[in-house]
Design an enzyme around this catalytic site. Structure first.
Site, PDB file in Angstrom:
ATOM      1  N   CYS A   1      21.105  -1.549  17.679  1.00 49.33           N
ATOM      2  CA  CYS A   1      22.496  -1.637  18.110  1.00 49.33           C
ATOM      3  C   CYS A   1      22.856  -0.570  19.147  1.00 49.33           C
ATOM      4  O   CYS A   1      22.289   0.517  19.139  1.00 49.33           O
ATOM      5  CB  CYS A   1      23.430  -1.449  16.932  1.00 49.33           C
ATOM      6  SG  CYS A   1      23.060  -2.475  15.524  1.00 49.33           S
TER       7      CYS A   1
ATOM      8  N   ARG B   1      17.573  -1.913  24.308  1.00 51.28           N
ATOM      9  CA  ARG B   1      17.338  -1.479  22.928  1.00 51.28           C
ATOM     10  C   ARG B   1      17.113  -2.657  21.983  1.00 51.28           C
ATOM     11  O   ARG B   1      16.632  -2.486  20.878  1.00 51.28           O
ATOM     12  CB  ARG B   1      18.542  -0.662  22.440  1.00 51.28           C
ATOM     13  CG  ARG B   1      18.724   0.623  23.188  1.00 51.28           C
ATOM     14  CD  ARG B   1      20.073   1.225  22.898  1.00 51.28           C
ATOM     15  NE  ARG B   1      20.189   1.646  21.511  1.00 51.28           N
ATOM     16  CZ  ARG B   1      19.909   2.867  21.077  1.00 51.28           C
ATOM     17  NH1 ARG B   1      19.492   3.771  21.925  1.00 51.28           N
ATOM     18  NH2 ARG B   1      20.043   3.175  19.820  1.00 51.28           N
TER      19      ARG B   1
ATOM     20  N   GLU C   1      -3.650  -0.133  19.691  1.00 53.98           N
ATOM     21  CA  GLU C   1      -2.501  -0.133  20.593  1.00 53.98           C
ATOM     22  C   GLU C   1      -2.531  -1.388  21.486  1.00 53.98           C
ATOM     23  O   GLU C   1      -1.497  -2.010  21.733  1.00 53.98           O
ATOM     24  CB  GLU C   1      -2.500   1.158  21.436  1.00 53.98           C
ATOM     25  CG  GLU C   1      -1.466   1.253  22.537  1.00 53.98           C
ATOM     26  CD  GLU C   1      -0.022   1.136  22.075  1.00 53.98           C
ATOM     27  OE1 GLU C   1       0.245   1.167  20.860  1.00 53.98           O
ATOM     28  OE2 GLU C   1       0.847   0.976  22.948  1.00 53.98           O
TER      29      GLU C   1
ATOM     30  N   LYS D   1       0.449  -4.161  21.608  1.00 52.96           N
ATOM     31  CA  LYS D   1       1.129  -4.569  22.844  1.00 52.96           C
ATOM     32  C   LYS D   1       1.111  -6.085  22.971  1.00 52.96           C
ATOM     33  O   LYS D   1       2.111  -6.705  23.290  1.00 52.96           O
ATOM     34  CB  LYS D   1       0.458  -3.978  24.107  1.00 52.96           C
ATOM     35  CG  LYS D   1       0.679  -2.534  24.429  1.00 52.96           C
ATOM     36  CD  LYS D   1       2.052  -2.182  24.907  1.00 52.96           C
ATOM     37  CE  LYS D   1       2.959  -1.833  23.764  1.00 52.96           C
ATOM     38  NZ  LYS D   1       2.965  -0.459  23.293  1.00 52.96           N
TER      39      LYS D   1
ATOM     40  N   GLU E   1       3.409  -7.817  20.351  1.00 53.96           N
ATOM     41  CA  GLU E   1       4.831  -7.536  20.583  1.00 53.96           C
ATOM     42  C   GLU E   1       5.437  -8.430  21.660  1.00 53.96           C
ATOM     43  O   GLU E   1       6.540  -8.928  21.507  1.00 53.96           O
ATOM     44  CB  GLU E   1       4.995  -6.102  21.118  1.00 53.96           C
ATOM     45  CG  GLU E   1       5.058  -5.038  20.104  1.00 53.96           C
ATOM     46  CD  GLU E   1       5.295  -3.704  20.781  1.00 53.96           C
ATOM     47  OE1 GLU E   1       6.317  -3.098  20.473  1.00 53.96           O
ATOM     48  OE2 GLU E   1       4.470  -3.270  21.615  1.00 53.96           O
TER      49      GLU E   1
ATOM     50  N   LYS F   1      14.325  -1.019  20.771  1.00 52.78           N
ATOM     51  CA  LYS F   1      13.701   0.117  21.449  1.00 52.78           C
ATOM     52  C   LYS F   1      13.703   1.367  20.579  1.00 52.78           C
ATOM     53  O   LYS F   1      12.752   2.114  20.537  1.00 52.78           O
ATOM     54  CB  LYS F   1      14.430   0.380  22.775  1.00 52.78           C
ATOM     55  CG  LYS F   1      13.776   1.462  23.615  1.00 52.78           C
ATOM     56  CD  LYS F   1      12.419   1.016  24.124  1.00 52.78           C
ATOM     57  CE  LYS F   1      11.659   2.128  24.780  1.00 52.78           C
ATOM     58  NZ  LYS F   1      10.216   1.808  24.833  1.00 52.78           N
TER      59      LYS F   1
HETATM   60  C1  F6R Z   1       5.741  -0.375  20.511  1.00 54.84           C
HETATM   61  C2  F6R Z   1       6.860   0.528  20.293  1.00 54.84           C
HETATM   62  C3  F6R Z   1       7.170   0.917  18.896  1.00 54.84           C
HETATM   63  C4  F6R Z   1       7.554   2.409  18.860  1.00 54.84           C
HETATM   64  C5  F6R Z   1       8.010   2.793  17.439  1.00 54.84           C
HETATM   65  C6  F6R Z   1       8.291   4.267  17.338  1.00 54.84           C
HETATM   66  O1  F6R Z   1       5.572  -0.680  21.851  1.00 54.84           O
HETATM   67  O2  F6R Z   1       7.520   0.935  21.200  1.00 54.84           O
HETATM   68  O3  F6R Z   1       6.113   0.646  18.028  1.00 54.84           O
HETATM   69  O4  F6R Z   1       6.444   3.146  19.239  1.00 54.84           O
HETATM   70  O5  F6R Z   1       9.156   2.075  17.116  1.00 54.84           O
HETATM   71  O6  F6R Z   1       9.273   4.639  18.251  1.00 54.84           O
HETATM   72  P1  F6R Z   1       9.452   6.130  18.730  1.00 54.84           P
HETATM   73  O7  F6R Z   1       8.237   6.489  19.506  1.00 54.84           O
HETATM   74  O8  F6R Z   1      10.695   6.114  19.572  1.00 54.84           O
HETATM   75  O9  F6R Z   1       9.595   6.967  17.501  1.00 54.84           O
END
Ligand code: F6R
Length: 610
Positions: free
Chosen positions: A2, A27, A483, A487, A490, A605
């Site tokens: 949000c 986000r 990873e 990717k 996702e 995000k």
């Molecule tokens: C994948 C992605 C998520 C974040 C996860 C942690 O591409 O972006 O898996 O890595 O939600 O987020 P942060 O790094 O902001 O703690």
């Protein structure tokens, strides 16, 4: 997740609210809404879907006011529909937008229903609206009503409250969900992320945990949880104004993939001496603290967790001290044992991930030597609450799938491993100098790796009808395989798994046939011959092999259906280079499949709820 925008000004703020919401679109959200006070009533518009739908609705029903709140909702309680979209009202006099989750909302809802409040949505937020309205009846100001109401809430919230009777002020409260205040000339703004407000101000002030504030056009009055007044100044932000533009690229994700040489350069800048890492880059107390470290505990989520996994290989091999890595949501809910002189490290792009933040807060009570965060957002909760912070300087990452944040995290973590090795004298100087030299050429090597883009784009066509994919790697390349798989799933919604290559024969090999694409990281450094044997095993089961190899490789080329070359470097830096083709591959597959690359379904995000 949000997004919140609010404004109290002397001009019509509808456009500012909409532009703010647009800048928070990255986000992830499923509906949007806004409310302003005009003509002695609170007018509200809400729409399911994109902010552009809300904008259209405003064009059809012009809405005009100098005070207002707006929100993009990522559904938690109740499906994404117009009635569940924010702002939520109580008795048409109180309007509320809220990020986070109220955990005791059901009991509060029952209590409020018995007191005559009527609920029109399934949300936990509507409970807050009614609760504030109830407390307002016995309070001399909206500020004290919100302070009282928040004392009754369990869970997480970043909230902005507007009152019809008080069209000159907004009240905000923060617990577990970030809020930032922005100052203009005779006007004030509020948002869940400063990016939303960059078109209108560069002066920002973050709200701290448990604080409640009254925001008027010229002033901010902040109260600590105990009701005492908090003094804090606005500060000029360093975040770039154009962070929200795609430039010449079709998607933010592609722009951010191409920004990696620059973002790694910035991450290194001023932090390398001739033949060493400048240890103070991790904080003023780093030389004294790193010297004492005997154990490292890293926690993170998602992509950041994968960078933590790579760091474990680096720290244990270069420094010779144990390093444990754990998913934050697991760490926070289990009984853990903290070894003497342990360093607690959190890794996060956003610095606001709820599970990571909760793990840090628990760790602070557990007797760690110190806490360090590797983070990309200055002023974020993790940065403010950790003893030391290493900023990754990737710039704002807008694409939901993390790319440049990941490679800058790896850069920082490699520097940390070297800094520890310097302090503990666990590596010969010659080896340290070599790593430093290779780090300096890394941005160029990444540029070189990006040159495979067009080849990878053509290769992506093979995935047109695929539903599954395996990613394999050994050693430091195993987390990179994970990873790569993350990717792909996702953004293309193709089911993908990352495995240690040798583990394949303990199960996943059963999946291999001519329809299964398998991406194998088989660079020259690190278990090359063993990976080639794994490739032979795939080949004899007719799997489609895509090899990520070192420039000039011959053996894998003979076996694989496709190869993607990356420049040669030392073993420890290879994970940074093999990441690039995997990012490009998932990007091109997702584009070919017509997916929403920057805002994949159901993803957010910044995951500020559990
Ligand atoms: C994948 C992605 C998520 C974040 C996860 C942690 O591409 O972006 O898996 O890595 O939600 O987020 P942060 O790094 O902001 O703690």
């Amino acid at each position: 997740m949000c997004g919140i925008v609010g404004a109290v000004a002397q001009r019509n703020i509808a456009e500012i609210l909409i532009e703010g919401l647009r800048r928070l679109e990255y986000r992830g959200y499923d509906s949007a809404g806004l409310a302003v006070i005009s003509d002695f009533k609170i007018s509200r518009l809400r729409r399911v879907g994109k902010v552009s739908e809300l904008q259209k609705a405003i064009e059809e029903n012009p809405i005009d006011g100098s005070i207002g709140i707006a929100h993009t909702r990522w559904a938690t309680h109740g499906e994404p529909n117009e009635t569940n979209a924010h702002p939520h009202f109580s008795n048409d006099t109180i309007a509320v937008v809220h990020n986070g989750i109220i955990e005791n909302y059901e009991s509060l809802r029952e209590e409020l229903k018995l007191q005559g409040y009527v609920f029109t949505s399934d949300t936990d937020t509507e409970v807050m609206a009614h609760l504030i309205e109830r407390e307002r009846k016995s309070s001399d100001s909206l500020l004290s009503a919100v302070l009282k109401a928040t004392k009754l809430l369990k869970g997480a919230y970043g909230t902005v409250v507007m009152e019809l009777a008080n069209p000159d002020c907004l009240v905000v409260a923060r617990s577990g969900s970030p809020l930032v205040l922005g100052k203009g000339i005779g006007e004030m703004f509020i948002a869940s992320d400063q990016l939303a407000l960059l078109p209108v101000t560069r002066q920002f002030m973050f709200l701290e945990e448990g604080e409640v504030a009254e925001v008027t056009r010229r002033d901010v009055k902040i109260l600590a949880p105990d009701g005492s007044v908090v003094e804090r100044e606005f500060e000029e932000t360093t975040v770039q104004h154009d962070a929200g533009d795609k430039g010449k690229f079709r998607h933010f994700m592609m722009k951010e993939i191409y920004e990696q040489p620059d973002s790694i350069n910035s991450t290194l800048e001023g932090r390398l001496a001739q033949d060493s890492v400048i240890i103070e880059s991790f904080g003023n107390r780093a030389p004294e603290l790193l010297d004492k470290v005997e154990f490292v505990q890293i926690i993170a989520c998602g992509t950041s967790y994968h960078s933590a996994m790579v760091a474990k290989y680096w720290i244990e091999s270069m420094v010779g001290i144990p390093c444990q890595v754990e998913i934050a949501s697991e760490y926070r809910y289990r009984k853990t044992v903290v070894c003497k002189n342990s360093l607690f490290i959190s890794i996060s792009q956003s610095g606001e991930t709820a599970d990571t933040l909760a793990a840090l807060r628990i760790a602070k009570e557990q007797g760690f030597l110190a806490s360090l965060t590797i983070c990309n957002v200055p002023g974020s909760s993790l940065v403010r609450e950790s003893d030391m912070a290493f900023m990754t300087r990737a710039g704002a990452e807008i694409g939901v799938a993390s790319t440049k944040a990941f490679t800058t995290q790896l850069t920082g973590l490699l520097m940390l491993a070297v800094a520890l090795a310097q302090t503990k004298k666990s590596l010969p100087q010659e080896e340290i100098s070599n790593i430093i030299q290779e780090l300096r050429t890394l941005p160029n090597d990444i540029k070189h790796a990006l040159e495979m883009d067009t080849t990878i784009e053509t290769m992506a066509e093979e995935f047109n009808e695929k539903e599954h994919c395996l990613f394999l790697g050994r050693g430091e390349q195993y987390p990179i395989a994970m990873e790569g798989a993350l990717k792909l799933k996702e953004i293309s919604y193709i089911h993908a798994e990352g495995y240690p290559a040798a583990e394949m024969k303990h199960g996943p090999i059963a999946l291999i046939d001519e329809n299964m694409p398998i991406v194998v990281i088989a660079t020259k450094k690190g278990h090359y011959e063993k990976v080639v044997s794994n490739i032979q095993e795939i080949k004899s089961r007719k799997g489609k092999i895509i090899g990520i190899v070192t420039e000039g490789d011959k053996d894998v080329r003979e076996l694989a259906d496709h190869v993607i070359e990356v420049p040669e470097t030392i073993e420890s830096l290879t994970p940074l280079l093999t990441t690039i083709p995997l990012q490009l591959l998932s990007y091109h597959i997702a584009v070919l499949l017509g997916k929403n690359v920057d805002q994949p379904r159901n993803l957010a995000k910044s995951v500020t709820v559990e």
